[in-house]
Design a protein around this motif. Structure first.
Motif, mmCIF file in Angstrom:
data_model
loop_
_atom_site.group_PDB
_atom_site.id
_atom_site.type_symbol
_atom_site.label_atom_id
_atom_site.label_comp_id
_atom_site.label_asym_id
_atom_site.label_seq_id
_atom_site.Cartn_x
_atom_site.Cartn_y
_atom_site.Cartn_z
ATOM 1 N N LEU A 132 -28.805 -68.030 59.219
ATOM 2 C CA LEU A 132 -28.398 -68.592 60.509
ATOM 3 C C LEU A 132 -29.161 -69.872 60.827
ATOM 4 O O LEU A 132 -28.760 -70.660 61.678
ATOM 5 C CB LEU A 132 -28.608 -67.549 61.616
ATOM 6 C CG LEU A 132 -27.703 -66.313 61.509
ATOM 7 C CD1 LEU A 132 -28.125 -65.252 62.520
ATOM 8 C CD2 LEU A 132 -26.241 -66.680 61.721
ATOM 9 N N GLY B 122 -26.963 -73.294 60.228
ATOM 10 C CA GLY B 122 -26.185 -73.921 61.300
ATOM 11 C C GLY B 122 -27.075 -74.716 62.234
ATOM 12 O O GLY B 122 -26.737 -75.840 62.640
ATOM 13 N N ILE C 7 -21.151 -65.770 51.661
ATOM 14 C CA ILE C 7 -21.300 -66.706 52.782
ATOM 15 C C ILE C 7 -20.152 -67.722 52.789
ATOM 16 O O ILE C 7 -20.257 -68.786 53.409
ATOM 17 C CB ILE C 7 -22.662 -67.442 52.714
ATOM 18 C CG1 ILE C 7 -22.834 -68.130 51.350
ATOM 19 C CG2 ILE C 7 -23.821 -66.503 53.007
ATOM 20 C CD1 ILE C 7 -24.010 -69.090 51.293
ATOM 21 N N HIS D 268 -18.981 -68.921 56.218
ATOM 22 C CA HIS D 268 -19.946 -69.849 56.843
ATOM 23 C C HIS D 268 -19.695 -71.256 56.283
ATOM 24 O O HIS D 268 -19.586 -72.232 57.019
ATOM 25 C CB HIS D 268 -21.390 -69.453 56.490
ATOM 26 C CG HIS D 268 -21.825 -68.088 56.934
ATOM 27 N ND1 HIS D 268 -22.862 -67.863 57.810
ATOM 28 C CD2 HIS D 268 -21.390 -66.851 56.567
ATOM 29 C CE1 HIS D 268 -23.039 -66.564 57.992
ATOM 30 N NE2 HIS D 268 -22.152 -65.934 57.247
ATOM 31 N N LEU E 228 -11.243 -67.878 60.586
ATOM 32 C CA LEU E 228 -12.057 -66.961 59.764
ATOM 33 C C LEU E 228 -11.140 -65.907 59.155
ATOM 34 O O LEU E 228 -10.485 -65.160 59.871
ATOM 35 C CB LEU E 228 -13.141 -66.303 60.620
ATOM 36 C CG LEU E 228 -14.238 -67.242 61.164
ATOM 37 C CD1 LEU E 228 -15.268 -66.454 61.975
ATOM 38 C CD2 LEU E 228 -14.922 -67.989 60.027
ATOM 39 N N SER F 71 -16.090 -62.416 60.684
ATOM 40 C CA SER F 71 -17.493 -62.263 60.284
ATOM 41 C C SER F 71 -18.427 -62.585 61.448
ATOM 42 O O SER F 71 -18.333 -63.652 62.060
ATOM 43 C CB SER F 71 -17.789 -63.228 59.133
ATOM 44 O OG SER F 71 -19.156 -63.561 59.082
ATOM 45 N N GLY G 109 -21.795 -63.085 61.301
ATOM 46 C CA GLY G 109 -22.707 -64.175 60.936
ATOM 47 C C GLY G 109 -22.028 -65.516 60.877
ATOM 48 O O GLY G 109 -22.566 -66.526 61.344
ATOM 49 N N ALA G 110 -20.811 -65.553 60.314
ATOM 50 C CA ALA G 110 -20.104 -66.841 60.215
ATOM 51 C C ALA G 110 -19.747 -67.348 61.615
ATOM 52 O O ALA G 110 -19.903 -68.544 61.910
ATOM 53 C CB ALA G 110 -18.846 -66.681 59.366
ATOM 54 N N THR G 111 -19.307 -66.446 62.488
ATOM 55 C CA THR G 111 -19.004 -66.846 63.875
ATOM 56 C C THR G 111 -20.248 -67.442 64.540
ATOM 57 O O THR G 111 -20.192 -68.504 65.156
ATOM 58 C CB THR G 111 -18.506 -65.631 64.689
ATOM 59 O OG1 THR G 111 -17.339 -65.081 64.066
ATOM 60 C CG2 THR G 111 -18.175 -66.016 66.123
ATOM 61 N N GLU G 112 -21.392 -66.789 64.362
ATOM 62 C CA GLU G 112 -22.647 -67.258 64.969
ATOM 63 C C GLU G 112 -23.083 -68.592 64.382
ATOM 64 O O GLU G 112 -23.418 -69.531 65.116
ATOM 65 C CB GLU G 112 -23.738 -66.203 64.769
ATOM 66 C CG GLU G 112 -23.502 -64.943 65.573
ATOM 67 C CD GLU G 112 -24.372 -63.766 65.151
ATOM 68 O OE1 GLU G 112 -24.942 -63.791 64.026
ATOM 69 O OE2 GLU G 112 -24.471 -62.800 65.935
ATOM 70 N N ASN G 113 -23.050 -68.702 63.053
ATOM 71 C CA ASN G 113 -23.525 -69.933 62.395
ATOM 72 C C ASN G 113 -22.669 -71.136 62.794
ATOM 73 O O ASN G 113 -23.183 -72.214 63.102
ATOM 74 C CB ASN G 113 -23.483 -69.748 60.863
ATOM 75 C CG ASN G 113 -24.831 -70.079 60.226
ATOM 76 O OD1 ASN G 113 -25.678 -70.754 60.820
ATOM 77 N ND2 ASN G 113 -25.030 -69.595 59.019
ATOM 78 N N ILE G 114 -21.344 -70.937 62.812
ATOM 79 C CA ILE G 114 -20.435 -72.040 63.162
ATOM 80 C C ILE G 114 -20.587 -72.407 64.638
ATOM 81 O O ILE G 114 -20.604 -73.583 65.001
ATOM 82 C CB ILE G 114 -18.988 -71.654 62.812
ATOM 83 C CG1 ILE G 114 -18.844 -71.487 61.293
ATOM 84 C CG2 ILE G 114 -17.984 -72.690 63.345
ATOM 85 C CD1 ILE G 114 -17.606 -70.711 60.871
#
Ligand code: EPZ
Length: 428
Positions: free
Chosen positions: A98, A101, A125, A128, A161, A165, A167-172
Motif C-alpha cells: 500500500l 500508491g 497485484i 493494483h 476492477l 480487491s 488492497g487494489a481499491t485502497e492503493n488506487i
C-alpha cells in the motif's frame, strides 16, 4: 516460539473491549505519507502488523511516536528520504504494497519488493498495477521487485476492477488523491475498512465520494493536510470472540464495536441457533455451546457478504454443531490449511476443493475434541485453533502464535478475563 496452553471445556462469561481494525489501520498509516503535516491516529491496535507498517514508514522518512497506553500514534512525514523498499521490509506483510500508491502520489516513483503476507493464496497485484498504469505510471517487474514510475505525474482515469480487491481499491484510492483530474474505481471493494480509509483521506482534505459502494470517485488535490482520526473497530476481532462464545457456550458482551459491520456474522450465528443481541456499540452473545449449535452453510463473499476473515473461526465453531455444515471459500484459493490441525484435535472435516464439509457432534457418542499440540499456519487459522482448543477436552498447546499476534492484541489475556483457562508463553 510463542505458545498458548489451553485447558478446554470452560464457558465464557463477562465482557471484552475490541481494538481498532488492523485492516483499516494499515492503509491509514500508508495514507499518512500524503501530507507533510502531523497526523494523530487514535484507537490504534497494538499489533505486530502495525509495528511493521510503521517500521516501513520510518524507512521511507516518517517520524512517529506510539502512545501505547492511549492507543495513539503520531506520524509526520516532512520529507521522503527513501522510495525503495527492500524485501526484508516488504515481505513482513502484504499491506506493505500500500506504500506504492502513497509514494507514487507523493513523488511519482517507488521501487518495492513483492509483498509477503499469509500463505492463503497467490495474492497477485495485477489489479493494483492495472490502476496505476491507467493513471499514467509505468510498471516494471524485475527480480522480485516492482518499479513504478510516473515522470509526468498521475492523471485521473476510469479503473474497472475485475475483482473487488480490497488492497487494489485502497492503493488506487490513495494514489488518485494526488492525480490531476477525476479517477473512478468501478467494481470497487466496499468493506468498512475502505470506508474508514476514505473518511480519513477526506479528513485530510481529499475529495472522495462513493466509498462503501461499488463505484468510488476521487478528485485529485494538490496538497492534503494533517488530521486527527479514530480508527474504526475491528469487526473480525469482534467476530472471533462471538464465534468463540458460540462454540464453548456462555454469555459475553463484546464492546466498542459497530454492530452494522458485524451483520453478516450476527445473522449466520443466529441461523446457527446462537442468541445475538445488538446494542448501539456492543453485541451480546448467549450460547449453549456443544450440541446446541445448529449446522449451517456458509459462503465467503466480498462485503456485505460473509467475510473470508471469519471463515476459519466459523469452521471451528461448526465442529460443535448438531449435524453437517458446508463452508465454501470463494475469495482465496488456499485458506483451509488449518483444517488438518483441527482434525488432529478430533474434528471430522473433509475438503472438497473450495468447500469444507464439517461433521458435527450429532451422535452423542461422538467424542469431544481432544486436546493435543497443534500449529498455527496463518493468522485466522490460528484463531480457529484457539476456538477449537477452548472447546476441546484436556490441554491443547497452540504453537506459532506469532501468526495470531499479527492480528490480535493480547488474545490470551482477553480470553482469560472471560474465564478461559489459557496462558501465553515463549518456548526457546
Ligand atoms: C485484504 O487483503 C485483507 N488484508 C485480508 O485480511 C482480507 O482477507 C482480504 O482483504 C479480503 O477481504 C488487509 O486489509 C491488510 P484482496 P487483500 O486484494 O487486499 C485477488 C486478514 O486476515 N486479487 O481483496 O490482499 C486475490 O488473489 C487478512 O486480516 C487479484 O486477483 O485482499 C484474492 O483472491 C488476510 N489481483 C482476492 O482478489 C489483485 O491485484 C481478494 O484479495 C489483488 C487481489
Amino acid at each position: 516460539m510463542n505458545i498458548y496452553k489451553i485447558n478446554g471445556g470452560r464457558t465464557l462469561r463477562g465482557s471484552v473491549e475490541i481494538d481498532g481494525a488492523k485492516n483499516a489501520a494499515l492503509p491509514i498509516i500508508a495514507a499518512s505519507l500524503l501530507t507533510k503535516d502531523v497526523c494523530l491516529l487514535g484507537n490504534m491496535p497494538k499489533l505486530k502488523d502495525v509495528d511493521n507498517m510503521l517500521l516501513i514508514a520510518g524507512h521511507i522518512g516518517s517520524n512517529f511516536d506510539c502512545d501505547i497506553t492511549n492507543s495513539i500514534v503520531r506520524i509526520e512525514t516532512s520529507k521522503i528520504i527513501n522510495s525503495e523498499i527492500g524485501y526484508n521490509l516488504a515481505a513482513k506483510l502484504r499491506a506493505s504494497f500500500l506504500f506504492a500508491g502513497a509514494l507514487l502520489a507523493v513523488n511519482g516513483y517507488v521501487k518495492i519488493a513483492m509483498p509477503g503476507g499469509c500463505d492463503i493464496g497467490l495474492r497477485p497485484i495485477d489489479l493494483h498495477l492495472k490502476g496505476f498504469n491507467l493513471m499514467g505510471a509505468e510498471a516494471v517487474k524485475d527480480g522480485g521487485f516492482v518499479t513504478l514510475n510516473a515522470p509526468m505525474g498521475l492523471h485521473g482515469a476510469e479503473v474497472y476492477l475485475d475483482f473487488p480487491s480490497v488492497g487494489a481499491t485502497e492503493n488506487i484510492m490513495i494514489a488518485a488523491t494526488a492525480a490531476a483530474g477525476k479517477t473512478t474505481i468501478k467494481n470497487a471493494a466496499a468493506e468498512p475498512e475502505i470506508v474508514d480509509l476514505a473518511n480519513y483521506l477526506c479528513e485530510m482534505g481529499a475529495d472522495i465520494v462513493g466509498a462503501g459502494s461499488d463505484t468510488i470517485e476521487i478528485k485529485g488535490k494538490k496538497q492534503l493536510r494533517g488530521t486527527i482520526y479514530n480508527i474504526v473497530p475491528d469487526r473480525i476481532e469482534a467476530g472471533t470472540f462471538m464465534a468463540a462464545a458460540g462454540a464453548v457456550g456462555g454469555d459475553i458482551t463484546v464492546k466498542k464495536v459497530n454492530p452494522v459491520h458485524l451483520e453478516p456474522v450476527t445473522l449466520k450465528l443466529r441461523e446457527a441457533g446462537i442468541t445475538v443481541e445488538e446494542g448501539s456499540d456492543f453485541v451480546r452473545v448467549i450460547s449453549g455451546g456443544r450440541g446446541s449449535v445448529r449446522p449451517i452453510d456458509i459462503r465467503t463473499l466480498p462485503y456485505p457478504g460473509f467475510p473470508t476473515d471469519m471463515q476459519a473461526q466459523m469452521t471451528a465453531l461448526l465442529t460443535q454443531a448438531n449435524g453437517t455444515s458446508l463452508i465454501t471459500e470463494t475469495i482465496f484459493e488456499n485458506r483451509f490449511q488449518y483444517v488438518g490441525e483441527l482434525n488432529r484435535l478430533g474434528a471430522v472435516i473433509k475438503l472438497n476443493e473450495r468447500t469444507a464439509v464439517v461433521s458435527g457432534v450429532e451422535k452423542k457418542e461422538k467424542p469431544f475434541l481432544t486436546g493435543t499440540a497443534v500449529e498455527a499456519t496463518d493468522l485466522r487459522g490460528g484463531a480457529a485453533l484457539v476456538i477449537a482448543a477452548l472447546s476441546a477436552k484436556g490441554e491443547t498447546r497452540v504453537c506459532n502464535t506469532e501468526f495470531i499476534e499479527r492480528g490480535y492484541s493480547d488474545l490470551a489475556g482477553k480470553l482469560s478475563l472471560l474465564g478461559a483457562d489459557i496462558i501465553s508463553y515463549r518456548e526457546c
